[in-house]
Design an enzyme around this catalytic site. Sequence first.
Site, PDB file in Angstrom:
ATOM      1  N   GLU A  66      48.209  98.264  75.977  1.00  0.00           N
ATOM      2  CA  GLU A  66      49.497  97.800  76.496  1.00  0.00           C
ATOM      3  C   GLU A  66      49.982  98.671  77.641  1.00  0.00           C
ATOM      4  O   GLU A  66      50.540  98.161  78.630  1.00  0.00           O
ATOM      5  CB  GLU A  66      50.537  97.787  75.366  1.00  0.00           C
ATOM      6  CG  GLU A  66      50.271  96.745  74.274  1.00  0.00           C
ATOM      7  CD  GLU A  66      49.228  97.167  73.249  1.00  0.00           C
ATOM      8  OE1 GLU A  66      48.736  98.317  73.312  1.00  0.00           O
ATOM      9  OE2 GLU A  66      48.908  96.343  72.379  1.00  0.00           O
ATOM     10  N   HIS A 135      57.526  95.682  62.860  1.00  0.00           N
ATOM     11  CA  HIS A 135      57.291  94.362  63.465  1.00  0.00           C
ATOM     12  C   HIS A 135      58.565  93.531  63.569  1.00  0.00           C
ATOM     13  O   HIS A 135      58.494  92.326  63.771  1.00  0.00           O
ATOM     14  CB  HIS A 135      56.255  93.578  62.640  1.00  0.00           C
ATOM     15  CG  HIS A 135      54.824  93.967  62.912  1.00  0.00           C
ATOM     16  ND1 HIS A 135      54.360  95.254  62.752  1.00  0.00           N
ATOM     17  CD2 HIS A 135      53.759  93.252  63.339  1.00  0.00           C
ATOM     18  CE1 HIS A 135      53.061  95.290  63.058  1.00  0.00           C
ATOM     19  NE2 HIS A 135      52.682  94.095  63.422  1.00  0.00           N
TER      20      HIS A 135
HETATM   21  C1  LIG Z   1      49.920  98.233  69.772  1.00  0.00           C
HETATM   22  C2  LIG Z   1      49.585  96.976  69.075  1.00  0.00           C
HETATM   23  N1  LIG Z   1      49.099  95.951  69.796  1.00  0.00           N
HETATM   24  C3  LIG Z   1      48.793  94.789  69.176  1.00  0.00           C
HETATM   25  C4  LIG Z   1      48.942  94.641  67.842  1.00  0.00           C
HETATM   26  C5  LIG Z   1      48.573  93.338  67.134  1.00  0.00           C
HETATM   27  N2  LIG Z   1      47.337  93.531  66.382  1.00  0.00           N
HETATM   28  C6  LIG Z   1      47.341  93.890  65.091  1.00  0.00           C
HETATM   29  S1  LIG Z   1      45.815  94.150  64.493  1.00  0.00           S
HETATM   30  C7  LIG Z   1      45.111  93.758  65.963  1.00  0.00           C
HETATM   31  C8  LIG Z   1      43.632  93.759  66.115  1.00  0.00           C
HETATM   32  C9  LIG Z   1      43.070  95.093  65.969  1.00  0.00           C
HETATM   33  O1  LIG Z   1      41.683  95.014  66.103  1.00  0.00           O
HETATM   34  P1  LIG Z   1      40.782  96.197  65.611  1.00  0.00           P
HETATM   35  O2  LIG Z   1      41.385  97.486  66.029  1.00  0.00           O
HETATM   36  O3  LIG Z   1      39.402  95.921  66.066  1.00  0.00           O
HETATM   37  O4  LIG Z   1      40.878  96.133  64.033  1.00  0.00           O
HETATM   38  P2  LIG Z   1      40.477  94.933  63.047  1.00  0.00           P
HETATM   39  O5  LIG Z   1      41.674  94.074  62.919  1.00  0.00           O
HETATM   40  O6  LIG Z   1      39.311  94.219  63.609  1.00  0.00           O
HETATM   41  O7  LIG Z   1      40.178  95.603  61.760  1.00  0.00           O
HETATM   42  C10 LIG Z   1      46.077  93.447  66.907  1.00  0.00           C
HETATM   43  C11 LIG Z   1      45.813  93.047  68.284  1.00  0.00           C
HETATM   44  C12 LIG Z   1      49.472  95.734  67.134  1.00  0.00           C
HETATM   45  N3  LIG Z   1      49.671  95.669  65.817  1.00  0.00           N
HETATM   46  N4  LIG Z   1      49.763  96.882  67.778  1.00  0.00           N
END
Ligand SMILES: Cc1ncc(C[n+]2csc(CCOP(=O)(O)OP(=O)(O)O)c2C)c(N)n1
Lengths: 363, 309
Positions: A66, A135
Amino acid sequence: MQTENPIRKKTFAFAIREGLQQAMENDFSVILIGEGVPDPKSIFGTTEGLQEQFGRKRVFDMPLAENGMTGICIGAAISGMRPVMVHQRIDFALLSVDQLVNNAAKWHFMFDGKANVPFVVRMIVGRGWGQGPQHSQSLQAMFAHIPGLKVVMPTTAHDAKGMMIAAIEDNGPVIFIEHRWLHYVEDHVPETNYRVPLDKAKILHTGDRVTVAAFSYMALEAHAAAKALHSFMGIDIEVLDMRSVRPLDMDAVFTSLRKTGHLIVADTATRTGSIAGEVISRVAEKGWDMLRSAPVAVANPDHPLATSHHMSDGYYPGEQTIADAVIRMLGGDKVSGDYEQLCAALRHVGPHDTPNRSFSGPF
Amino acid sequence: MLRIRLVEEALAERYADQEMRCPMHLCIGQEAIAAGVAAALRPDDVMFSNHRAHGHYLAKGGDVKAMVAEIYGRSTGCSGGRGGSMHVIDQSVGFMGATPIVGGTVPLAVGAAWAAALKGEDKVSVVFFGDGCFEEGVVHESLNFAALHKLPILFICENNSFSVYTRIEERQPRRPIHVVAQAHGWDAWHSDGNDVEAVNAIAIEAACRARAGNGPQFLEFDTYRWREHCGPNFDDELNYRSEHEITAGKAGDPLLRSRSKLLQDGAVSDGELDKLKEEITDEIDSAFEFALSSPVPTYADGAGKVYAD
Ligand SMILES: Cc1ncc(C[n+]2csc(CCOP(=O)(O)OP(=O)(O)O)c2C)c(N)n1
């Protein structure tokens, strides 16, 4: 002559999408970026089909970065693009605050107006279904504190579209805050390409007893309170949908206050340092003589929201809170009418933590 | 592993009752990483995690009753009901906390390692995160600092190749994640994350190295998330991943693999495994019972504790 269908009922989410679509059709320099923009859920439907229509060179997913991506968008903006960035929660946008505050907000100022940052950042405020401490924040006042940022919070689907187009056409950064629960709400959304100003409040309900200046989702709550107060107590309050957080349309507040002499400000955020506090402080400074009673802020309690649905029940003020504040302001027992019926009409049925009955989680 | 799987399957099954009213990210299919890493740690080693935390929490020895109660929003939950599935904690076993802002806990884990180093303790700090998280700036700032101070830290990157519905190819250039850490001066490891023995062997060696003062260790494990990103269901119908891919992903089931290995080696019998499953199921049933019979809190229970006493 072409006549437009007088009522074209569409949701707020649809209106955002159509606003983005028309702005992108109008101007090739508009690009759209955000985590999940082209994915199957398309940011709650608000970006659906846009990558198909405008291609992968104008509509992008992005890395989970971000802060960096905000700076990259600012760099693109000072180089002739008009980026629109989306955050599924305003809480995620906190990672980009340095770029927004130090660069986007000040670039035009600190270089003597030599460059512009036409950049819209959509941020969605979460509520319900255990959104919890990280959130559910409603951080408009934090952004509105920064000179150089415009901050808007449209309430109706009509305004969401018109303000989206206006925000994209604005030559400076605009923080465009959407309350998640508004996404479902329908309104008349003309098919035409129209603009709604970024600095004007709108009267949602006319009245002369109390002015309720309300932001975002709270404008709907105030509107419902107004209808019930009218029907059951014969009290007409004036509900202003403030629409913009910075600049604040204080002229609209003063115009209404001149009629009513009583002010309630309804905010979606926690009380301390809130924009509700700012409205009240300006009224204290410039509208003291208009006030016939002490103004009241209706805002969230000054603590983060717990995730537990048992603990979030009672956190958010609503229609009843506003109606009660109006009645108290007008002297409590001195108002007549059927209070019981008013309460019955405003009584919330169904779970408190969902925007509608069909919602069953998980996000 | 079996315990994590069974707990999460029970959570998924009961989610439809609409009593667990919070976002929930399941790690079904990814259990070997949590189990293999946690088994290489000492009780006093500390662990941090992200939104997909149940497996990490349980593997470190986190209290299952308190976790289930937490997801049900009861005050008897591990975070008093304030956090739900995405914010679990059990400090008594060194599980220092999990939060859902992506990348949020990564520097905290480095800070814990730093504190251990400053205090002269020989514990290591571990943080789990996904491939998506590796894109956050704070991760790279943390890599730099941890290397600079040769901190006793393990980064565990669970590479399931998705961030929500977005593939890694849409988000990162085609280079392995762990080599970036290597370029920061970290020891880097990479393996199949669905092979619990491989995970465990690497984690043991990495933890030893970190503890012995050889500096930070980056462990990248490949795995596959079976269910939807957030929520109890499968989301195959959204078509963001092919049937073929899903089938192949599930074929790597870490539980099946380790079960057949254990049986083959004669380490356990079918009967013993069945009995184990029964014991765990009983434990889970009583955790749900505990959660559901815990007093229902009210608004006031979630209002205080904004500032330290
Ligand atoms: C700073 C931030 N950006 C976006 C999100 C929304 N979000 C929550 S989990 C996620 C995916 C994360 O992917 P990864 O780190 O690969 O973990 P996985 O869910 O695959 O275990 C996103 C985009 C968030 N919670 N925090």
